[in-house]
Design a protein around this motif. Structure first.
Motif, PDB file in Angstrom:
ATOM      1  N   SER A  47       1.532   5.267   7.455  1.00  0.00           N
ATOM      2  CA  SER A  47       0.083   5.187   7.330  1.00  0.00           C
ATOM      3  C   SER A  47      -0.356   6.192   6.274  1.00  0.00           C
ATOM      4  O   SER A  47       0.462   6.898   5.694  1.00  0.00           O
ATOM      5  CB  SER A  47      -0.583   5.486   8.683  1.00  0.00           C
TER       6      SER A  47
ATOM      7  N   LEU B 127      -5.022   5.533  11.482  1.00  0.00           N
ATOM      8  CA  LEU B 127      -5.350   4.116  11.613  1.00  0.00           C
ATOM      9  C   LEU B 127      -6.828   3.894  11.906  1.00  0.00           C
ATOM     10  O   LEU B 127      -7.387   2.871  11.500  1.00  0.00           O
ATOM     11  CB  LEU B 127      -4.493   3.460  12.702  1.00  0.00           C
TER      12      LEU B 127
ATOM     13  N   ASP C  57      -8.086   4.084   8.318  1.00  0.00           N
ATOM     14  CA  ASP C  57      -7.527   3.082   7.399  1.00  0.00           C
ATOM     15  C   ASP C  57      -6.441   2.316   8.153  1.00  0.00           C
ATOM     16  O   ASP C  57      -5.369   2.863   8.411  1.00  0.00           O
ATOM     17  CB  ASP C  57      -6.944   3.761   6.159  1.00  0.00           C
ATOM     18  N   PRO C  58      -6.679   1.063   8.532  1.00  0.00           N
ATOM     19  CA  PRO C  58      -5.747   0.337   9.393  1.00  0.00           C
ATOM     20  C   PRO C  58      -4.503  -0.220   8.684  1.00  0.00           C
ATOM     21  O   PRO C  58      -3.653  -0.826   9.329  1.00  0.00           O
ATOM     22  CB  PRO C  58      -6.600  -0.803   9.937  1.00  0.00           C
ATOM     23  N   ARG C  59      -4.366  -0.002   7.391  1.00  0.00           N
ATOM     24  CA  ARG C  59      -3.202  -0.536   6.674  1.00  0.00           C
ATOM     25  C   ARG C  59      -1.935   0.250   7.019  1.00  0.00           C
ATOM     26  O   ARG C  59      -1.961   1.473   7.095  1.00  0.00           O
ATOM     27  CB  ARG C  59      -3.425  -0.494   5.170  1.00  0.00           C
TER      28      ARG C  59
ATOM     29  N   CYS D 143       2.709   0.109   6.798  1.00  0.00           N
ATOM     30  CA  CYS D 143       3.986  -0.494   6.430  1.00  0.00           C
ATOM     31  C   CYS D 143       4.950  -0.161   7.559  1.00  0.00           C
ATOM     32  O   CYS D 143       5.132   1.013   7.909  1.00  0.00           O
ATOM     33  CB  CYS D 143       4.505   0.073   5.107  1.00  0.00           C
TER      34      CYS D 143
ATOM     35  N   TYR E 154       4.216  -5.377   5.774  1.00  0.00           N
ATOM     36  CA  TYR E 154       2.914  -4.823   5.425  1.00  0.00           C
ATOM     37  C   TYR E 154       1.830  -5.543   6.213  1.00  0.00           C
ATOM     38  O   TYR E 154       1.876  -6.762   6.366  1.00  0.00           O
ATOM     39  CB  TYR E 154       2.661  -4.992   3.925  1.00  0.00           C
ATOM     40  N   GLY E 155       0.862  -4.780   6.702  1.00  0.00           N
ATOM     41  CA  GLY E 155      -0.204  -5.411   7.459  1.00  0.00           C
ATOM     42  C   GLY E 155      -1.264  -4.421   7.879  1.00  0.00           C
ATOM     43  O   GLY E 155      -1.372  -3.321   7.321  1.00  0.00           O
ATOM     44  N   THR E 156      -2.035  -4.824   8.876  1.00  0.00           N
ATOM     45  CA  THR E 156      -3.096  -3.980   9.417  1.00  0.00           C
ATOM     46  C   THR E 156      -2.969  -3.902  10.930  1.00  0.00           C
ATOM     47  O   THR E 156      -2.500  -4.837  11.576  1.00  0.00           O
ATOM     48  CB  THR E 156      -4.494  -4.523   9.045  1.00  0.00           C
TER      49      THR E 156
ATOM     50  N   ILE F 171      -0.625  -5.672  15.543  1.00  0.00           N
ATOM     51  CA  ILE F 171      -0.379  -5.596  14.101  1.00  0.00           C
ATOM     52  C   ILE F 171      -0.388  -7.021  13.564  1.00  0.00           C
ATOM     53  O   ILE F 171       0.298  -7.900  14.107  1.00  0.00           O
ATOM     54  CB  ILE F 171       0.980  -4.974  13.762  1.00  0.00           C
ATOM     55  N   SER F 172      -1.135  -7.254  12.492  1.00  0.00           N
ATOM     56  CA  SER F 172      -1.118  -8.535  11.780  1.00  0.00           C
ATOM     57  C   SER F 172      -0.437  -8.297  10.448  1.00  0.00           C
ATOM     58  O   SER F 172      -0.901  -7.486   9.646  1.00  0.00           O
ATOM     59  CB  SER F 172      -2.544  -9.044  11.547  1.00  0.00           C
TER      60      SER F 172
ATOM     61  N   THR G 180       0.961  -9.364   6.677  1.00  0.00           N
ATOM     62  CA  THR G 180       0.533 -10.198   5.556  1.00  0.00           C
ATOM     63  C   THR G 180       1.611 -10.366   4.488  1.00  0.00           C
ATOM     64  O   THR G 180       1.530 -11.286   3.688  1.00  0.00           O
ATOM     65  CB  THR G 180      -0.712  -9.604   4.890  1.00  0.00           C
TER      66      THR G 180
END
Length: 159
Positions: free
Chosen positions: A24, A61, A64-66, A68, A97-99, A140-141, A143
């Motif tokens: 994060s 998080l 910033d929810p991004r 790896c 990678y996701g949020t 976690i989603s 992408t």
């Protein structure tokens, strides 16, 4: 190939890895990596992890929810075979990678899954201290992904 096309293979890599690490970004823009032993992937390019003992990660998080997620298969048999043959028989690792979503109470099914994973080590004093008090998860989603690879050694998990 897309994330969805490789999802079954990605799930296998993460399952073999056992423990993962979530990266994060902290308030100063610096990287922060947290080991997470309770990551579970679903069938649909999403997953969840138990949000226990992760104060710095949780703070990051919330701002910033991004993330790896990195999972590396550290089994000696995989690496020994690679050293003998010069190639990996299965993908050695993956970065996802996701949020990440907000903390929420774990469902009965999620609690069942974590109890199944820690059923043996929780019998020991240290295991009880680490894995007896689960209650909250974060979804976690994902992408995108990138295989973990090494020069001159193609990974079976292709982009």
């Amino acid at each position: 190939m897309t994330l969805e096309q490789n999802w079954d293979r990605i799930r296998e890599v993460v399952a073999r890895a056992g423990h993962c690490a979530l990266a994060s970004v902290d308030a100063d823009g610096g990287p922060h990596v947290t080991p997470i032993g309770t990551v579970f992937l679903r069938d649909d390019a999403t997953g969840f992890y138990f949000d226990e003992y992760t104060e710095a990660l949780a703070r990051n998080l919330d701002a910033d929810p991004r993330v790896c997620l990195m999972a590396v298969d550290t089994r000696p048999t995989l690496w020994g075979r690679m050293l003998l043959t010069g190639r990996f028989p299965t993908a050695p690792g993956v970065r996802l990678y996701g949020t990440v979503g907000a903390t929420r109470p774990a469902t009965a099914e999620e609690l069942r899954r974590v109890r199944e994973r820690v059923r043996i080590p929780v019998r020991l004093k240290g295991g009880r201290m680490l894995w007896s008090n689960f209650g909250h998860v974060r979804d976690i989603s994902f992408t995108d992904y990138r295989p973990v690879g090494y020069p001159h050694m193609p990974s079976p998990l292709q982009r």
